[in-house]
Design a protein around this motif. Structure first.
Motif, PDB file in Angstrom:
ATOM      1  N   PRO A   1      -4.115  -0.263  -3.167  1.00  0.00           N
ATOM      2  CA  PRO A   1      -2.901  -0.852  -3.356  1.00  0.00           C
ATOM      3  C   PRO A   1      -2.337  -0.959  -4.168  1.00  0.00           C
ATOM      4  CG  PRO A   1      -5.517  -2.369  -3.325  1.00  0.00           C
ATOM      5  CD  PRO A   1      -5.619  -0.458  -3.193  1.00  0.00           C
TER       6      PRO A   1
ATOM      7  N   PRO B   1      -8.293   2.806   2.830  1.00  0.00           N
ATOM      8  CA  PRO B   1      -6.930   2.754   2.363  1.00  0.00           C
ATOM      9  C   PRO B   1      -6.495   3.014   1.900  1.00  0.00           C
ATOM     10  CG  PRO B   1      -7.861   0.862   3.809  1.00  0.00           C
ATOM     11  CD  PRO B   1      -8.976   2.042   3.465  1.00  0.00           C
TER      12      PRO B   1
ATOM     13  N   HIS C   1      -6.661  -8.120   3.284  1.00  0.00           N
ATOM     14  CA  HIS C   1      -7.182  -7.824   4.568  1.00  0.00           C
ATOM     15  C   HIS C   1      -8.281  -6.386   5.238  1.00  0.00           C
ATOM     16  CE1 HIS C   1      -7.310 -11.931   5.284  1.00  0.00           C
ATOM     17  NE2 HIS C   1      -6.154 -12.055   5.199  1.00  0.00           N
ATOM     18  N   ARG C   2      -6.990  -6.083   4.870  1.00  0.00           N
ATOM     19  CA  ARG C   2      -6.689  -4.054   4.552  1.00  0.00           C
ATOM     20  C   ARG C   2      -7.981  -3.488   4.738  1.00  0.00           C
ATOM     21  NH1 ARG C   2      -2.457  -0.579   6.939  1.00  0.00           N
ATOM     22  NH2 ARG C   2      -1.247  -2.379   6.494  1.00  0.00           N
ATOM     23  N   TYR C   3      -8.374  -4.169   3.214  1.00  0.00           N
ATOM     24  CA  TYR C   3      -9.690  -3.322   2.077  1.00  0.00           C
ATOM     25  C   TYR C   3     -10.632  -4.397   2.411  1.00  0.00           C
ATOM     26  CZ  TYR C   3      -5.644  -1.918   0.692  1.00  0.00           C
ATOM     27  OH  TYR C   3      -4.534  -0.625  -0.182  1.00  0.00           O
TER      28      TYR C   3
ATOM     29  N   ARG D   1     -13.082  -3.814   4.734  1.00  0.00           N
ATOM     30  CA  ARG D   1     -13.399  -3.136   5.527  1.00  0.00           C
ATOM     31  C   ARG D   1     -14.731  -1.921   4.869  1.00  0.00           C
ATOM     32  NH1 ARG D   1     -12.305   2.661   7.283  1.00  0.00           N
ATOM     33  NH2 ARG D   1     -10.105   3.013   6.305  1.00  0.00           N
TER      34      ARG D   1
ATOM     35  N   ALA E   1       1.008  -5.182   2.815  1.00  0.00           N
ATOM     36  CA  ALA E   1      -0.566  -4.975   3.552  1.00  0.00           C
ATOM     37  C   ALA E   1      -0.836  -6.486   1.882  1.00  0.00           C
ATOM     38  CB  ALA E   1      -0.710  -3.482   2.363  1.00  0.00           C
ATOM     39  N   SER E   2      -2.141  -6.791   2.749  1.00  0.00           N
ATOM     40  CA  SER E   2      -2.771  -7.668   2.120  1.00  0.00           C
ATOM     41  C   SER E   2      -4.151  -7.041   2.139  1.00  0.00           C
ATOM     42  CB  SER E   2      -2.456  -8.872   2.985  1.00  0.00           C
ATOM     43  OG  SER E   2      -3.180  -9.163   3.897  1.00  0.00           O
TER      44      SER E   2
ATOM     45  N   GLY F   1      -1.361   6.441   5.920  1.00  0.00           N
ATOM     46  CA  GLY F   1      -2.453   5.181   5.050  1.00  0.00           C
ATOM     47  C   GLY F   1      -3.483   5.614   4.485  1.00  0.00           C
TER      48      GLY F   1
ATOM     49  N   MET G   1       0.931  -0.860  -0.341  1.00  0.00           N
ATOM     50  CA  MET G   1       0.058   0.329   0.146  1.00  0.00           C
ATOM     51  C   MET G   1       1.006   1.194  -0.179  1.00  0.00           C
ATOM     52  SD  MET G   1      -3.232   0.748   3.371  1.00  0.00           S
ATOM     53  CE  MET G   1      -1.639   1.351   4.163  1.00  0.00           C
TER      54      MET G   1
END
Length: 258
Positions: free
Chosen positions: A202, A199, A248-250, A252, A245-246, A91, A80
């Motif tokens: 990516p 976020p 999982h961060r996105y 939400r 990053a993966s 971020g 990211m």
């Protein structure tokens, strides 16, 4: 991968293309040094949505919302970016909700029944975050009287400025670049509000990319962030750094929509 593909098309305005080319040349050089095939040039011949679906995708930048909302989008998150925006949380990004400067409406709620411009229905900054902002003041279902799809944030700016639409949410990085490189485009507009944050967009690769190449891509991106010769390119792109990053961060981002 038999014919690897690369794109940096999410932030590739005319004043940024030379910077993206320089960034890609450095990344490609790093990858080749690790024995990984890399294209000589960025793919600017196809829409980014088509490039995301190319099974030979080596590196691209993707909008975060389709990443989690489109089940057919088979991508793996690599890293990211962090952007050098003075008012942006680390971020995270947001959109500036822009209206015409001479429009007397003072609140987002006042735009019920008006015309909205979005760059794409699955755009996080242009559509999803705008829905999230509207949800703070009213039900987003049917809030706007009409919605036009413009194809780009730049076109959404023009649509509001010329009266084709009344309101649009513009990615903060894009807005900063246009304010720097094309200030005349924003003269007739003003910021009404800001959306919730999300976020940053990516860097991604095809989901089938082997783990060793994913690791090499992360190293190549990090090397480009540390290369002093690329400082002018990073400044043109407002790039400050990247972090691993993966997806999982996105996840939400799904919760921002009704």
């Amino acid at each position: 991968m038999t014919a690897p593909v690369a794109s940096l098309g999410m932030y590739d305005h005319p004043g940024q293309r030379a910077a993206n080319d320089a960034l890609w040349l450095a990344i490609a050089r790093h990858l080749r040094g690790a024995g990984i095939a890399a294209p000589d040039v960025l793919d600017r011949d196809r829409p980014v949505e088509a490039i995301w679906r190319d099974p030979d995708l080596l590196l691209a930048q993707c909008c975060g919302y389709p990443l989690v909302a489109d089940p057919d989008l088979a991508l793996r998150v690599i890293a990211m970016p962090l952007y050098a925006l003075p008012d942006g949380p680390a971020g995270l990004h947001y959109s500036r909700i822009l209206v015409r400067a001479d429009d007397p409406a003072a609140t987002l709620a006042s735009f019920a029944g008006r015309r909205a411009a979005i760059n794409a229905p699955l755009s996080n900054t242009g559509a999803n975050l705008l829905r999230a902002a509207v949800a703070q003041v009213a039900s987003p279902d049917g809030f706007f009287g009409a919605t036009i799809v413009t194809g780009s944030h730049r076109a959404s700016i023009d649509a509001v400025a010329c009266g084709q639409a009344d309101i649009a949410a513009i990615d903060a990085v894009t807005a900063a670049v246009i304010a720097r490189d094309e200030p005349a485009a924003l003269i007739a507009l003003r910021e009404l509000a800001r959306t919730p944050t999300a976020p940053n967009l990516p860097f991604v690769t095809a989901r089938t990319t082997p783990p060793a190449i994913v690791a090499a891509l992360r190293q190549a991106l990090l090397a480009a962030m540390r290369d002093p010769d690329l400082a002018p390119a990073r400044a043109a792109l407002l790039l400050a750094d990247i972090v691993p990053a993966s997806i999982h961060r996105y996840r939400r981002l799904r919760r921002l929509s009704p």
